[in-house]
Design a protein around this motif. Structure first.
Motif, PDB file in Angstrom:
ATOM      1  N   LEU A 148      15.212  11.081 -35.871  1.00 43.23           N
ATOM      2  CA  LEU A 148      16.288  12.339 -36.293  1.00 43.23           C
ATOM      3  C   LEU A 148      15.804  13.079 -35.959  1.00 43.23           C
ATOM      4  CD1 LEU A 148      16.714  10.672 -39.593  1.00 43.23           C
ATOM      5  CD2 LEU A 148      18.087  10.895 -38.047  1.00 43.23           C
ATOM      6  N   GLY A 149      14.727  14.187 -35.380  1.00 43.52           N
ATOM      7  CA  GLY A 149      14.114  15.173 -35.212  1.00 43.52           C
ATOM      8  C   GLY A 149      13.942  15.120 -33.681  1.00 43.52           C
ATOM      9  N   ILE A 204      10.275  17.546 -28.372  1.00 45.58           N
ATOM     10  CA  ILE A 204      10.395  15.885 -28.707  1.00 45.58           C
ATOM     11  C   ILE A 204       8.707  14.942 -27.702  1.00 45.58           C
ATOM     12  CG2 ILE A 204      11.337  14.620 -26.755  1.00 45.58           C
ATOM     13  CD1 ILE A 204      13.519  16.559 -26.880  1.00 45.58           C
ATOM     14  N   TRP A 205       8.211  15.582 -27.334  1.00 46.26           N
ATOM     15  CA  TRP A 205       6.395  15.409 -27.057  1.00 46.26           C
ATOM     16  C   TRP A 205       6.461  15.086 -27.356  1.00 46.26           C
ATOM     17  CZ3 TRP A 205       3.755  17.107 -22.273  1.00 46.26           C
ATOM     18  CH2 TRP A 205       3.097  16.846 -20.692  1.00 46.26           C
ATOM     19  N   LEU A 206       6.111  15.348 -29.076  1.00 43.72           N
ATOM     20  CA  LEU A 206       5.024  15.559 -30.576  1.00 43.72           C
ATOM     21  C   LEU A 206       5.852  14.694 -31.411  1.00 43.72           C
ATOM     22  CD1 LEU A 206       4.113  19.255 -31.122  1.00 43.72           C
ATOM     23  CD2 LEU A 206       2.394  17.449 -30.097  1.00 43.72           C
ATOM     24  N   TYR A 207       7.517  14.370 -31.426  1.00 43.56           N
ATOM     25  CA  TYR A 207       8.022  13.412 -31.793  1.00 43.56           C
ATOM     26  C   TYR A 207       7.663  12.329 -31.750  1.00 43.56           C
ATOM     27  CZ  TYR A 207      10.907  17.905 -33.808  1.00 43.56           C
ATOM     28  OH  TYR A 207      11.154  19.105 -34.136  1.00 43.56           O
ATOM     29  N   MET A 208       8.200  12.157 -29.944  1.00 46.10           N
ATOM     30  CA  MET A 208       7.647  10.653 -29.343  1.00 46.10           C
ATOM     31  C   MET A 208       6.378  10.196 -29.721  1.00 46.10           C
ATOM     32  SD  MET A 208       9.569  11.049 -25.755  1.00 46.10           S
ATOM     33  CE  MET A 208       9.340   9.368 -25.694  1.00 46.10           C
ATOM     34  N   LYS A 209       4.947  10.863 -30.170  1.00 47.98           N
ATOM     35  CA  LYS A 209       4.191  10.830 -30.057  1.00 47.98           C
ATOM     36  C   LYS A 209       4.178  10.108 -32.201  1.00 47.98           C
ATOM     37  CE  LYS A 209      -0.243  10.509 -29.670  1.00 47.98           C
ATOM     38  NZ  LYS A 209      -0.633   8.982 -28.472  1.00 47.98           N
ATOM     39  N   VAL A 210       4.862  10.501 -32.878  1.00 44.92           N
ATOM     40  CA  VAL A 210       4.428  10.728 -34.516  1.00 44.92           C
ATOM     41  C   VAL A 210       5.245   9.641 -34.367  1.00 44.92           C
ATOM     42  CG1 VAL A 210       5.857  11.285 -35.582  1.00 44.92           C
ATOM     43  CG2 VAL A 210       4.890  12.737 -34.756  1.00 44.92           C
ATOM     44  N   PHE A 211       6.397   8.895 -33.344  1.00 44.56           N
ATOM     45  CA  PHE A 211       7.168   7.550 -32.716  1.00 44.56           C
ATOM     46  C   PHE A 211       6.178   6.339 -33.034  1.00 44.56           C
ATOM     47  CE2 PHE A 211       9.703   4.424 -31.277  1.00 44.56           C
ATOM     48  CZ  PHE A 211      10.981   4.556 -32.256  1.00 44.56           C
TER      49      PHE A 211
END
Length: 435
Positions: A394-395, A376-383
């Motif tokens: 969605l991730g 989730i930490w990485l997904y937030m960075k992509v966000f």
């Protein structure tokens, strides 16, 4: 990266992703998924679909980070590049001290289960665990002293893995014989299952585990911006198709109640139904080699992770751990550390199974659930970095679903284990902060 180094086309990328994703979990988690859904086949198919959903959007999200860095090392490199070296150390500690060893131990134990079935040995936890320990030590020795032998076994086991999956799926399409009669009714009405089916999600996550490795080939794929999202969508969908073919093939041959009654032994019974007296032995032989191939692959990761982190100064006594033996091309200290941790997890796994504290689950599922928390930490960075916010959202949703399922599966002990994983992560984080 220069274009001449990008040598994989779309077709090769898809086949590599399928090879990475197809694991051994489907062989011993399919009955667990069916059990958590109360024997409801349609709901089980939905759970498999949710697992594929989490993989697809997680993969596409992380591939956006892979495309933005030249660093190698997968998720560890993404943490180091886009979050911080402290977060990377925390994630690395989690992988060394919890993720890799717990999964290695559980898959070794499953190999122990199939070994007792194959050779007609007493089917008790103690013997299964002893055999598992023997397999674990053997593969540590094999991969430490002979890199080539470990690689060859990996190639053989990959082929073996696909034969029963595809074979049973094909048989199921044409199977017309009535299902065997079971001694009791085990299917639970859908209205009584409630939200309990969410507990099947960690088992599904285990079956698809390893997907984060798929993003590591991004740099070597031609026109990665176009091809990788396609490959990372099509690949998991192919795996989903293979898994569903296997699962529905079993259901067609013996029925859901038979699977719930015989559990891991179901595949042996199916072998006898299809091929006669020796059929069960034949299919179990294929599956055992496939499962041992996964143990071998996990040990490859377990052996290399400490020395990789030691070169970055992320572990105590890194100067000693990073020293590589010229003959084996591996670190003796990293090997000793890895096998010591793995044996410790074998003890933990034995105790949790003996005491029945995880409601039919195992410690590896908890490690996988915690890994989804870290993603989730990485997904937030992509966000933050991406113009397209839907894919990372969605991730994140996929991770939340898996974590929720993990807690639902055992509200008492799973949170405790997740806290233990958090402590390990934080220990690595603070070590790097002080270093």
């Amino acid at each position: 990266m220069d274009s001449e180094n990008k040598h994989y086309g779309l077709g090769t990328a898809i086949s590599m992703i399928v090879g990475i994703l197809v694991g051994s979990g489907i062989f011993f988690k399919a009955d667990d998924i069916l059990g958590f859904t109360g024997g409801n086949v349609g709901l089980s198919v939905l759970v498999f679909g949710i697992g594929a959903f989490c993989v697809i959007f997680g993969n596409i999200t992380l591939s956006q980070l892979a495309a933005r860095t030249d660093r190698r090392g997968g998720v560890l490199a993404y943490f180091e590049e886009f979050i911080s070296d402290k977060a990377a150390a925390g994630f690395g500690w989690f992988q060394i001290f919890a993720y890799y060893p717990s999964i290695s131990v559980v898959v070794s134990w499953v190999a122990g289960i199939y070994t007792t079935m194959l050779f007609g040995l007493p089917n008790n936890l103690e013997l299964q665990t002893l055999i598992a320990l023997g397999y674990l030590i053997f593969f540590f020795a094999l991969n430490y002293f002979s890199l080539k032998m470990g690689g060859r076994f990996q190639n053989i086991s990959t082929i073996m893995k696909l034969i029963p999956l595809i074979g049973i799926g094909l048989v199921g399409v044409f199977w017309k014989a009535p299902v065997p009669v079971t001694s009791e009714t085990l299917i639970v009405p859908l209205d009584q299952v409630g939200w309990g089916w969410l507990a099947a999600l960690p088992a599904t996550a285990f079956s698809f585990d390893g997907w984060v490795v798929a993003t590591s080939i991004t740099h070597e794929v031609k026109d990665a911006k176009r091809n990788m999202p396609i490959a990372l969508t099509v690949g998991p969908l192919i795996v989903l198709g293979v898994y569903l073919a296997y699962f529905l093939g079993m259901v067609a041959i013996v029925g859901p109640e038979y699977i719930l009654q015989h559990r891991d032994n179901t595949i042996y019974e199916i072998g006898q139904i299809l091929f006669g007296e020796q059929g069960g032995t034949l299919i179990l032989s294929f599956i055992l080699i496939a499962v041992l191939g996964v143990v071998n692959g996990l040990v490859l990761g377990v052996l290399r992770m400490p020395q990789s982190m030691a070169t970055k100064g992320m572990l105590p006594k890194s100067d000693k751990i990073k020293v590589i033996n010229d003959k084996t091309q591996l670190s003796p200290s990293a090997a000793v550390l890895s096998i010591t941790i793995s044996v410790g997890w074998m003890v933990i796994h034995y105790l949790t199974q003996k005491l029945g504290v995880l409601s039919g689950g195992d410690v590896s599922e908890i490690a996988i659930v915690f890994s989804y928390i870290t993603y989730i930490w990485l997904y937030m960075k992509v966000f933050q970095l991406s113009k397209n916010k839907i894919i990372p959202l969605l991730g994140i949703l996929g991770s939340i679903i898996i974590v929720t399922g993990g807690v639902v599966s055992n509200p008492t002990f799973v949170p405790l284990f997740l806290i233990a994983c958090s402590i390990i992560f934080y220990s690595g984080y603070t070590y790097m902060k002080k270093a």
